[in-house]
Design an enzyme around this catalytic site. Structure first.
Site, PDB file in Angstrom:
ATOM      1  N   ARG A 180       0.813  -1.218   0.000  1.00 50.35           N
ATOM      2  CA  ARG A 180       0.000   0.000   0.000  1.00 50.35           C
ATOM      3  C   ARG A 180       0.849   1.272   0.000  1.00 50.35           C
ATOM      4  O   ARG A 180       0.515   2.269   0.646  1.00 50.35           O
ATOM      5  CB  ARG A 180      -0.959   0.002   1.202  1.00 50.35           C
ATOM      6  N   SER A 229     -11.295   0.320   3.001  1.00 49.14           N
ATOM      7  CA  SER A 229     -10.495  -0.123   4.148  1.00 49.14           C
ATOM      8  C   SER A 229      -9.870   1.084   4.844  1.00 49.14           C
ATOM      9  O   SER A 229      -9.183   1.885   4.222  1.00 49.14           O
ATOM     10  CB  SER A 229      -9.392  -1.082   3.701  1.00 49.14           C
ATOM     11  N   GLU A 299      -4.919   3.616   6.072  1.00 46.34           N
ATOM     12  CA  GLU A 299      -4.884   3.376   4.628  1.00 46.34           C
ATOM     13  C   GLU A 299      -5.593   4.516   3.909  1.00 46.34           C
ATOM     14  O   GLU A 299      -5.228   4.885   2.803  1.00 46.34           O
ATOM     15  CB  GLU A 299      -5.544   2.039   4.278  1.00 46.34           C
TER      16      GLU A 299
END
Length: 320
Positions: A180, A229, A299
């Site tokens: 990520r 998320s 995130e």
């Protein structure tokens, strides 16, 4: 915010632009959370040439913020100073097959469109994009992934503009991908990329895409106002498991809630402010830290200024 004053201050510098400049733009209209403050000036360039002209025209001391479709974004209530740039689908949303196993896509192309194009061409490896509600620019920046596949596995080359409006191209290795994350300079604005998959039977691709969609509909609150998320998965565990163990499933602050359906999804139940959402997120981080010693990492991208008197400290100031 004094957006028109900023536009007037730059005057002739912006005169030749073909894109749209909007002062004091309401960011809650474009983010999936439907919350947050104003952008001082919102700019949608007509195409890459127009974007380059804009970057050359705006002095470097004026802040620039690039946003995508707003699916993974929390805008703070105090708004965003300077210019907020959003690439339009018209100028940056084209996608095409460039070889039997390669796809070129503009940064504003929806991830789902790339998955659909790959299916049409019999190119495997892109089914995971069917479950990501963002655009290619964001996928490149954060190495978006789902169902065990990440963007870095498909990227061949990325095209971008730097702060001076110069074209830069980067290989997969130069993007510096990790979970990520991309190590590409923050000031770069991605405009397109070339991806590579592999030849695969269309029925197999379609089955994989259907499985992705069925999974999302079964376990994720996809019809809520959510940013997806909320936290990255810590090494060796899942964020939702740690959130659940800390007793935060369904936790609510103001109009913000950790979804009872999937507790790593934060939702706006209808009245949440940016403050509510971020305070809820930091409350969850603090409780997980206290319960398990794990420091969850956001995130969701949080941008802009806090409203005066409503700053939110990381972990609510709890440091263990």
């Amino acid at each position: 915010m004094h957006g028109q004053a900023l536009i007037d201050r730059l005057g002739d510098r912006l005169a030749g632009l073909r894109g749209r400049l909007t002062p004091n733009a309401e960011m809650d209209k474009i983010t999936w959370f439907r919350a947050g403050g104003l952008a001082e000036v919102f700019f949608q360039p007509a195409d890459e040439e127009d974007l380059a002209a804009f970057l050359r025209a705006v002095p470097e001391e004026i802040p620039l913020t690039i946003v995508g479709v707003g699916s993974n974004l929390l805008v703070r209530d105090g708004g965003i100073p300077g210019f907020v740039i959003r690439l339009s689908a018209k100028g940056f949303g084209e996608a095409e097959i460039v070889s039997p196993i390669r796809i070129k896509a503009g940064a504003a192309t929806p991830d789902k469109r790339v998955a659909a194009l790959a299916l049409e061409a019999g190119i495997g490896g892109f089914h995971f994009y069917h479950g990501i509600p963002g655009a290619i620019g964001g996928a490149l920046r954060m190495n978006a992934g789902a169902n065990g596949v990440e963007t870095r596995e498909r990227v061949v080359e990325v095209r971008a503009l730097d702060r001076k409006g110069n074209v830069q191209t980067m290989s997969n290795a130069e993007m510096g991908y990790a979970y990520r994350h991309s190590a590409a300079p923050v000031g770069l604005i991605f405009t397109s990329a070339v991806f590579e998959g592999f030849a695969e039977d269309k029925a197999t691709i379609k089955a994989a895409m259907d499985a992705v969609q069925n999974h999302r509909e079964t376990v994720q609150p996809i019809r809520e106002k959510t940013g997806g998320s909320t936290f990255k998965n810590p090494e060796g565990t899942s964020a939702w498991k740690e959130i659940d163990k800390a007793g935060c499933r369904g936790l609510m602050i103001g109009g913000a809630q950790m979804s009872p359906m999937h507790c790593n999804f934060m939702i706006n139940t209808g009245t949440a402010t940016g403050y509510d959402l971020e305070y809820l997120g930091e409350t969850v981080r603090a409780r997980v830290l206290e319960h398990s010693g794990i420091r969850l990492q956001w995130e969701i991208k949080r941008i802009g200024n806090f409203r005066p008197g409503h700053a939110v400290q990381e972990f609510l100031g709890q440091l263990l």
